[in-house]
Design a protein around this motif. Structure first.
Motif, mmCIF file in Angstrom:
data_model
loop_
_atom_site.group_PDB
_atom_site.id
_atom_site.type_symbol
_atom_site.label_atom_id
_atom_site.label_comp_id
_atom_site.label_asym_id
_atom_site.label_seq_id
_atom_site.Cartn_x
_atom_site.Cartn_y
_atom_site.Cartn_z
ATOM 1 N N ALA A 1 1.433 -9.676 -4.613
ATOM 2 C CA ALA A 1 1.931 -9.141 -5.883
ATOM 3 C C ALA A 1 1.708 -7.635 -5.988
ATOM 4 O O ALA A 1 2.020 -7.033 -7.020
ATOM 5 C CB ALA A 1 1.250 -9.852 -7.056
ATOM 6 N N ALA A 2 1.180 -7.016 -4.925
ATOM 7 C CA ALA A 2 0.866 -5.587 -4.964
ATOM 8 C C ALA A 2 2.144 -4.755 -5.006
ATOM 9 O O ALA A 2 3.176 -5.121 -4.436
ATOM 10 C CB ALA A 2 0.041 -5.201 -3.744
ATOM 11 N N LEU A 3 2.045 -3.617 -5.694
ATOM 12 C CA LEU A 3 3.181 -2.713 -5.871
ATOM 13 C C LEU A 3 2.866 -1.365 -5.238
ATOM 14 O O LEU A 3 1.838 -0.766 -5.544
ATOM 15 C CB LEU A 3 3.460 -2.505 -7.366
ATOM 16 N N ALA A 4 3.747 -0.887 -4.373
ATOM 17 C CA ALA A 4 3.567 0.433 -3.766
ATOM 18 C C ALA A 4 4.359 1.504 -4.502
ATOM 19 O O ALA A 4 4.344 2.665 -4.107
ATOM 20 C CB ALA A 4 3.987 0.398 -2.293
ATOM 21 N N ASP A 5 5.029 1.136 -5.590
ATOM 22 C CA ASP A 5 5.891 2.068 -6.312
ATOM 23 C C ASP A 5 5.080 3.071 -7.125
ATOM 24 O O ASP A 5 3.939 2.806 -7.520
ATOM 25 C CB ASP A 5 6.801 1.304 -7.274
ATOM 26 N N THR A 6 5.693 4.200 -7.421
ATOM 27 C CA THR A 6 5.118 5.155 -8.373
ATOM 28 C C THR A 6 5.335 4.621 -9.781
ATOM 29 O O THR A 6 6.193 3.751 -10.027
ATOM 30 C CB THR A 6 5.790 6.530 -8.251
ATOM 31 N N TYR A 7 4.597 5.181 -10.743
ATOM 32 C CA TYR A 7 4.825 4.781 -12.130
ATOM 33 C C TYR A 7 6.220 5.190 -12.596
ATOM 34 O O TYR A 7 6.849 4.494 -13.408
ATOM 35 C CB TYR A 7 3.754 5.376 -13.039
ATOM 36 N N HIS A 8 6.735 6.284 -12.080
ATOM 37 C CA HIS A 8 8.103 6.690 -12.422
ATOM 38 C C HIS A 8 9.100 5.624 -11.984
ATOM 39 O O HIS A 8 10.003 5.229 -12.750
ATOM 40 C CB HIS A 8 8.416 8.034 -11.763
ATOM 41 N N ALA A 9 8.947 5.115 -10.767
ATOM 42 C CA ALA A 9 9.850 4.067 -10.278
ATOM 43 C C ALA A 9 9.686 2.780 -11.082
ATOM 44 O O ALA A 9 10.667 2.099 -11.402
ATOM 45 C CB ALA A 9 9.587 3.806 -8.793
ATOM 46 N N LEU A 10 8.443 2.440 -11.416
ATOM 47 C CA LEU A 10 8.201 1.227 -12.209
ATOM 48 C C LEU A 10 8.809 1.359 -13.600
ATOM 49 O O LEU A 10 9.329 0.386 -14.164
ATOM 50 C CB LEU A 10 6.703 0.953 -12.310
ATOM 51 N N LEU B 1 0.838 -1.198 0.000
ATOM 52 C CA LEU B 1 0.000 0.000 0.000
ATOM 53 C C LEU B 1 0.874 1.249 0.000
ATOM 54 O O LEU B 1 1.882 1.321 0.699
ATOM 55 C CB LEU B 1 -0.918 0.031 1.224
ATOM 56 N N LYS B 2 0.467 2.228 -0.793
ATOM 57 C CA LYS B 2 1.142 3.523 -0.813
ATOM 58 C C LYS B 2 0.168 4.549 -0.274
ATOM 59 O O LYS B 2 -0.995 4.590 -0.682
ATOM 60 C CB LYS B 2 1.558 3.899 -2.240
ATOM 61 N N VAL B 3 0.633 5.398 0.659
ATOM 62 C CA VAL B 3 -0.241 6.378 1.305
ATOM 63 C C VAL B 3 0.375 7.761 1.141
ATOM 64 O O VAL B 3 1.559 7.962 1.403
ATOM 65 C CB VAL B 3 -0.423 6.068 2.812
ATOM 66 N N ARG B 4 -0.434 8.709 0.677
ATOM 67 C CA ARG B 4 0.008 10.086 0.552
ATOM 68 C C ARG B 4 -1.115 11.011 1.003
ATOM 69 O O ARG B 4 -2.300 10.674 0.874
ATOM 70 C CB ARG B 4 0.349 10.438 -0.912
ATOM 71 N N GLN B 5 -0.744 12.179 1.534
ATOM 72 C CA GLN B 5 -1.708 13.262 1.692
ATOM 73 C C GLN B 5 -1.803 13.970 0.345
ATOM 74 O O GLN B 5 -0.778 14.296 -0.252
ATOM 75 C CB GLN B 5 -1.262 14.237 2.782
#
Length: 199
Positions: free
Chosen positions: A157-166, A79-83
Motif C-alpha cells: 500500500a506504499a506510495l512513492a508519489d509526491t504530495y502534489h501528485a497525490l 520507495l521514493k529516492v532523491r538527492q
C-alpha cells in the motif's frame, strides 16, 4: 547545510491515533508537531519540473531552502529516492526575491501540519494535509519495511508519489478540475494554529 540521499515512502491513513499508539508501543520518540508553509519555485516554462528537480522554501519553526534532485531508486516497492541539499535561511523573503530575479517564480504553495517521531533509524511523520491524512517513513531502504510492519502498514500500500501528485489524483477522484496549490481554508488554518500553540 546538509546533503544526503533521501529515501521515503508514504501511506494514506484514516486516523492518526492508532499510529500514535503503535509508535508508543514500539518505543518511538515524539520530536515535534508544527505547521508548515511551503513554496515550490520554478521557471515560467517549468524547467525544474521537466528535469524532476524541486526547489522549495519551507517555513515552520525556522526557514529552510531545499533542492531535491533525481536519484536511482533501490529495489523495493513504494520507495521514493532523491538527492537532497538543504540549509537554514535567515531571511526567506530576501532569498525568494533573489530567486525571483534569477527567473524562479512560485509554482505552487502547500501547507500541512507535520508531527515527527523517531523510531530506530527512521523518521515517521504524521502529515495532516487539506485533502487527507498521510504517514511518511524516511530512512534507510532496508529499515522502512520493518517500521511499516510495526505500525500495521503493508508495503504493497506504499506510495512513492509526491504530495502534489497525490493532490491531483484526489481532485481527479472527486471529479474536480486540476490545481497545483493546496492550503487550508482560513478557519481551519486558524484552528490548527490555535491548537498547536495550546499544545
Amino acid at each position: 547545510m546538509s546533503m544526503a540521499e533521501e529515501i521515503e515512502t508514504k501511506f494514506a491513513v484514516e486516523a492518526f491515533e492508532p499510529v500514535r499508539e503503535a509508535l508508543v508501543r514500539a518505543g518511538a520518540e515524539r520530536l515535534s508537531r508544527r505547521f508548515e508553509e511551503n513554496v515550490v519555485l520554478d521557471t515560467p516554462d517549468g524547467d525544474l519540473r521537466h528535469r524532476d528537480v524541486l526547489l522549495r522554501l519551507r517555513r515552520d519553526a525556522s526557514a529552510r531552502v531545499t533542492l531535491k534532485l533525481p536519484a536511482p531508486a533501490p529495489e523495493g516497492q513504494g520507495l521514493k529516492v532523491r538527492q537532497e541539499i538543504e540549509t537554514e535561511v535567515a531571511d526567506p523573503d530576501a532569498l525568494q526575491a533573489v530567486f525571483f530575479h534569477l527567473g524562479y517564480r512560485p509554482f505552487l504553495r502547500y501547507e500541512k501540519v507535520r508531527e515527527t517521531w523517531r523510531l530506530g533509524r527512521t523518521l515517521v511523520c504524521l502529515d495532516q494535509l487539506p485533502f487527507g491524512l498521510y504517514l511518511e517513513i524516511e530512512g534507510p531502504a532496508d529499515a522502512i519495511p520493518g517500521v511499516a510492519a510495526r505500525l500495521g502498514l503493508a508495503m504493497d500500500a506504499a506510495l512513492a508519489d509526491t504530495y502534489h501528485a497525490l493532490y491531483r489524483r484526489h481532485l481527479a477522484a472527486c471529479h474536480l478540475p486540476p490545481a497545483d496549490s493546496f492550503v487550508f481554508d482560513a478557519d481551519t488554518r486558524l484552528a490548527l494554529l490555535a491548537d498547536l500553540s495550546a499544545s
